[in-house]
Design a protein around this motif. Structure first.
Motif, PDB file in Angstrom:
ATOM      1  N   VAL A 186      13.384  -1.720  14.020  1.00 32.92           N
ATOM      2  CA  VAL A 186      12.659  -2.994  13.886  1.00 32.92           C
ATOM      3  C   VAL A 186      12.655  -3.452  12.415  1.00 32.92           C
ATOM      4  CG1 VAL A 186      10.360  -4.065  14.055  1.00 32.92           C
ATOM      5  CG2 VAL A 186      11.237  -2.706  15.958  1.00 32.92           C
ATOM      6  N   MET A 187      12.512  -2.476  11.525  1.00 32.32           N
ATOM      7  CA  MET A 187      12.545  -2.841  10.092  1.00 32.32           C
ATOM      8  C   MET A 187      13.902  -3.411   9.720  1.00 32.32           C
ATOM      9  SD  MET A 187      10.624   0.234   8.145  1.00 32.32           S
ATOM     10  CE  MET A 187       8.920   0.041   7.646  1.00 32.32           C
ATOM     11  N   LYS A 188      14.941  -2.628  10.086  1.00 31.50           N
ATOM     12  CA  LYS A 188      16.304  -2.975   9.674  1.00 31.50           C
ATOM     13  C   LYS A 188      16.786  -4.287  10.299  1.00 31.50           C
ATOM     14  CE  LYS A 188      20.410  -0.337   9.035  1.00 31.50           C
ATOM     15  NZ  LYS A 188      21.229   0.785   9.430  1.00 31.50           N
ATOM     16  N   ALA A 201      14.907  -6.614  11.948  1.00 31.81           N
ATOM     17  CA  ALA A 201      14.017  -7.781  11.967  1.00 31.81           C
ATOM     18  C   ALA A 201      13.203  -7.954  10.677  1.00 31.81           C
ATOM     19  CB  ALA A 201      13.094  -7.706  13.183  1.00 31.81           C
ATOM     20  N   GLU A 202      12.331  -6.992  10.353  1.00 33.23           N
ATOM     21  CA  GLU A 202      11.401  -7.211   9.234  1.00 33.23           C
ATOM     22  C   GLU A 202      12.099  -7.550   7.921  1.00 33.23           C
ATOM     23  OE1 GLU A 202       8.073  -4.425   8.834  1.00 33.23           O
ATOM     24  OE2 GLU A 202       8.740  -3.511  10.690  1.00 33.23           O
ATOM     25  N   TRP A 203      13.113  -6.745   7.550  1.00 34.72           N
ATOM     26  CA  TRP A 203      13.756  -6.931   6.241  1.00 34.72           C
ATOM     27  C   TRP A 203      14.546  -8.229   6.173  1.00 34.72           C
ATOM     28  CZ3 TRP A 203      16.079  -1.263   6.161  1.00 34.72           C
ATOM     29  CH2 TRP A 203      15.030  -0.353   6.072  1.00 34.72           C
ATOM     30  N   SER A 253       0.819  -1.216   0.000  1.00 33.52           N
ATOM     31  CA  SER A 253       0.000   0.000   0.000  1.00 33.52           C
ATOM     32  C   SER A 253       0.853   1.265   0.000  1.00 33.52           C
ATOM     33  CB  SER A 253      -0.890   0.063   1.246  1.00 33.52           C
ATOM     34  OG  SER A 253      -1.773  -1.026   1.285  1.00 33.52           O
ATOM     35  N   GLY A 254       2.123   1.133   0.411  1.00 36.37           N
ATOM     36  CA  GLY A 254       2.883   2.370   0.659  1.00 36.37           C
ATOM     37  C   GLY A 254       4.293   2.337   0.123  1.00 36.37           C
ATOM     38  N   GLY A 255       5.219   2.657   1.026  1.00 35.81           N
ATOM     39  CA  GLY A 255       6.616   2.854   0.641  1.00 35.81           C
ATOM     40  C   GLY A 255       7.296   1.618   0.082  1.00 35.81           C
ATOM     41  N   GLY A 256       6.983   0.471   0.657  1.00 39.07           N
ATOM     42  CA  GLY A 256       7.490  -0.772   0.091  1.00 39.07           C
ATOM     43  C   GLY A 256       8.917  -1.136   0.449  1.00 39.07           C
ATOM     44  N   THR A 257       9.369  -0.764   1.662  1.00 35.47           N
ATOM     45  CA  THR A 257      10.739  -1.173   2.011  1.00 35.47           C
ATOM     46  C   THR A 257      10.821  -2.691   2.216  1.00 35.47           C
ATOM     47  OG1 THR A 257      10.440  -0.791   4.383  1.00 35.47           O
ATOM     48  CG2 THR A 257      11.294   1.053   3.081  1.00 35.47           C
ATOM     49  N   ASN A 258       9.738  -3.294   2.680  1.00 39.20           N
ATOM     50  CA  ASN A 258       9.745  -4.762   2.815  1.00 39.20           C
ATOM     51  C   ASN A 258       9.735  -5.427   1.439  1.00 39.20           C
ATOM     52  OD1 ASN A 258       9.634  -5.866   5.700  1.00 39.20           O
ATOM     53  ND2 ASN A 258       8.289  -4.081   5.769  1.00 39.20           N
ATOM     54  N   LEU A 259       8.997  -4.849   0.499  1.00 37.45           N
ATOM     55  CA  LEU A 259       9.040  -5.343  -0.882  1.00 37.45           C
ATOM     56  C   LEU A 259      10.465  -5.265  -1.397  1.00 37.45           C
ATOM     57  CD1 LEU A 259       7.854  -6.167  -3.663  1.00 37.45           C
ATOM     58  CD2 LEU A 259       7.523  -3.716  -4.092  1.00 37.45           C
ATOM     59  N   GLN A 260      11.138  -4.126  -1.131  1.00 41.23           N
ATOM     60  CA  GLN A 260      12.523  -3.951  -1.588  1.00 41.23           C
ATOM     61  C   GLN A 260      13.426  -5.037  -1.003  1.00 41.23           C
ATOM     62  OE1 GLN A 260      13.260  -1.288  -3.825  1.00 41.23           O
ATOM     63  NE2 GLN A 260      14.909  -2.758  -4.166  1.00 41.23           N
ATOM     64  N   LEU A 300       1.855 -10.252   2.160  1.00 39.15           N
ATOM     65  CA  LEU A 300       1.367  -8.919   2.507  1.00 39.15           C
ATOM     66  C   LEU A 300       2.550  -8.159   3.089  1.00 39.15           C
ATOM     67  CD1 LEU A 300      -2.041  -9.805   4.250  1.00 39.15           C
ATOM     68  CD2 LEU A 300      -1.538  -9.574   1.807  1.00 39.15           C
ATOM     69  N   ALA A 301       2.923  -7.079   2.428  1.00 37.22           N
ATOM     70  CA  ALA A 301       4.083  -6.295   2.888  1.00 37.22           C
ATOM     71  C   ALA A 301       3.641  -4.847   3.014  1.00 37.22           C
ATOM     72  CB  ALA A 301       5.235  -6.447   1.900  1.00 37.22           C
ATOM     73  N   GLY A 302       3.011  -4.554   4.162  1.00 41.69           N
ATOM     74  CA  GLY A 302       2.491  -3.200   4.351  1.00 41.69           C
ATOM     75  C   GLY A 302       1.210  -2.983   3.564  1.00 41.69           C
ATOM     76  N   PHE A 303       0.398  -4.036   3.453  1.00 41.72           N
ATOM     77  CA  PHE A 303      -0.884  -3.949   2.738  1.00 41.72           C
ATOM     78  C   PHE A 303      -1.938  -3.543   3.764  1.00 41.72           C
ATOM     79  CE2 PHE A 303      -4.598  -6.193   0.670  1.00 41.72           C
ATOM     80  CZ  PHE A 303      -4.655  -5.368  -0.447  1.00 41.72           C
ATOM     81  N   ILE A 354       0.977 -14.794   3.752  1.00 41.26           N
ATOM     82  CA  ILE A 354       1.770 -14.459   4.937  1.00 41.26           C
ATOM     83  C   ILE A 354       1.869 -12.940   5.061  1.00 41.26           C
ATOM     84  CG2 ILE A 354       3.042 -16.638   4.789  1.00 41.26           C
ATOM     85  CD1 ILE A 354       5.521 -15.082   3.895  1.00 41.26           C
ATOM     86  N   ASN A 355       2.115 -12.496   6.297  1.00 40.55           N
ATOM     87  CA  ASN A 355       2.176 -11.059   6.588  1.00 40.55           C
ATOM     88  C   ASN A 355       3.332 -10.798   7.544  1.00 40.55           C
ATOM     89  OD1 ASN A 355       1.185  -8.283   6.846  1.00 40.55           O
ATOM     90  ND2 ASN A 355       0.498  -8.873   8.897  1.00 40.55           N
ATOM     91  N   VAL A 356       3.884  -9.583   7.455  1.00 45.70           N
ATOM     92  CA  VAL A 356       4.892  -9.184   8.442  1.00 45.70           C
ATOM     93  C   VAL A 356       4.272  -8.120   9.336  1.00 45.70           C
ATOM     94  CG1 VAL A 356       5.977  -7.489   6.861  1.00 45.70           C
ATOM     95  CG2 VAL A 356       7.262  -8.395   8.814  1.00 45.70           C
ATOM     96  N   HIS A 357       4.435  -8.316  10.650  1.00 46.35           N
ATOM     97  CA  HIS A 357       3.896  -7.368  11.624  1.00 46.35           C
ATOM     98  C   HIS A 357       5.037  -6.875  12.520  1.00 46.35           C
ATOM     99  CE1 HIS A 357       0.999  -5.419  14.213  1.00 46.35           C
ATOM    100  NE2 HIS A 357       1.683  -5.898  15.239  1.00 46.35           N
ATOM    101  N   PRO A 358       5.097  -5.555  12.787  1.00 45.18           N
ATOM    102  CA  PRO A 358       6.254  -5.029  13.512  1.00 45.18           C
ATOM    103  C   PRO A 358       6.174  -5.099  15.039  1.00 45.18           C
ATOM    104  CG  PRO A 358       4.909  -3.215  12.751  1.00 45.18           C
ATOM    105  CD  PRO A 358       4.225  -4.479  12.284  1.00 45.18           C
ATOM    106  N   SER A 359       5.813  -6.251  15.574  1.00 44.04           N
ATOM    107  CA  SER A 359       5.922  -6.486  17.021  1.00 44.04           C
ATOM    108  C   SER A 359       6.051  -7.985  17.227  1.00 44.04           C
ATOM    109  CB  SER A 359       4.690  -5.968  17.783  1.00 44.04           C
ATOM    110  OG  SER A 359       3.594  -6.855  17.617  1.00 44.04           O
TER     111      SER A 359
HETATM  112  C1  GRF Z   1       5.930  -2.422   8.024  1.00 44.86           C
HETATM  113  O1  GRF Z   1       6.226  -1.927   9.286  1.00 44.86           O
HETATM  114  C2  GRF Z   1       5.163  -3.727   8.151  1.00 44.86           C
HETATM  115  O2  GRF Z   1       5.552  -4.479   9.244  1.00 44.86           O
HETATM  116  C3  GRF Z   1       3.754  -3.263   8.320  1.00 44.86           C
HETATM  117  O3  GRF Z   1       3.648  -2.120   7.489  1.00 44.86           O
HETATM  118  C4  GRF Z   1       4.928  -1.525   7.299  1.00 44.86           C
HETATM  119  C5  GRF Z   1       5.181  -1.434   5.835  1.00 44.86           C
HETATM  120  O4  GRF Z   1       6.328  -0.728   5.478  1.00 44.86           O
HETATM  121  N1  GRF Z   1       2.820  -4.326   8.084  1.00 44.86           N
HETATM  122  P1  GRF Z   1       6.906  -0.793   4.011  1.00 44.86           P
HETATM  123  O5  GRF Z   1       5.822  -0.310   3.045  1.00 44.86           O
HETATM  124  O6  GRF Z   1       7.325  -2.196   3.700  1.00 44.86           O
HETATM  125  O7  GRF Z   1       8.070   0.155   3.979  1.00 44.86           O
END
Ligand code: GRF
Length: 200
Positions: A176-178, A180-182, A11-18, A87-90, A107-112
């Motif tokens: 958390v992104m740097k 863990a999530e990525w 939906s947004g910036g897409g750093t997880n997509l990157q 789902l990456a920020g959807f 699958i989805n990533v959640h920041p906690s």
């Molecule tokens: C991330 O924090 C992810 O965990 C959450 O939404 C955010 C998306 O960021 N579900 P990005 O678009 O991947 O930069």
């Protein structure tokens, strides 16, 4: 099937997509291939990231499709013969009907660290604000399967991240992104892709 066909929903910036695209280009997702990126927001920068990587994109929004939103989304995914949805920020909650039609394939990533700071209303900076307000010393990220309960599906991977003195929600979100999530999301993408390939 040689590789699991993956669609990433954004939906947004897409750093997880990157992070997924970069991992793929480093050969870290050998069991899967990102063949489609779908956004519900035509202005999402994530769409530019996908195009830059040569990945097909589609925009499917509630604004345009209204009650047909999920039906159009499903058709878009089926036409592309998608096996796994990431789902990456959807920012849309999917219905039970939708999630059961892709059971164990979303699958989805959640920041906690689920079950803390998750569920309805816990998205974006709000998650990190809540962790700081509560005063936890450790937070992190979780990759989980998606069912109709927000952040309620089985956990696949988790990684802890320490909270530091003076953290703001923005600083914590970035850490958390740097840390863990990525890292977790590409790892989980490979794990689940492999599992689907093997028919487990
Ligand atoms: C991330 O924090 C992810 O965990 C959450 O939404 C955010 C998306 O960021 N579900 P990005 O678009 O991947 O930069």
């Amino acid at each position: 099937m040689l590789k699991t066909r993956i669609a990433v929903l954004v939906s947004g910036g897409g750093t997880n997509l990157q992070a997924l695209l970069d991992a793929q280009s480093r050969g870290e997702i050998p069991s899967g291939e990102i063949v489609l990126v779908v956004s519900n927001n035509e202005d999402a920068y994530a769409l530019t990231r996908a195009s830059n990587a040569g990945v097909k994109t589609a925009v499917v929004s509630r604004k345009v499709h209204g009650e047909q939103f999920e039906a159009v989304l499903l058709e878009t995914l089926q036409q592309a013969e998608i096996d796994l949805i990431i789902l990456a920020g959807f920012m849309c909650i999917l219905s039970k009907e939708f999630t059961t039609s892709f059971a164990d394939r979303i699958i989805n990533v959640h920041p906690s660290l689920i079950p803390s700071f998750c569920g309805k209303g816990f998205y974006g900076l709000r998650v990190h604000e809540a962790a700081l307000e509560y005063g936890v010393k450790v937070t992190g990220a979780t990759v989980h399967y998606v069912n109709e309960i927000p952040d309620g599906g089985a956990i696949i991977l988790q990684k802890a991240v320490e909270i530091q003195e003076g953290d703001t929600p923005q600083i914590l979100q970035k850490r958390v992104m740097k840390q863990a999530e990525w890292k977790l999301l590409p790892k989980a993408a490979e794990m689940v892709s492999k599992k689907l390939l093997l028919g487990e």
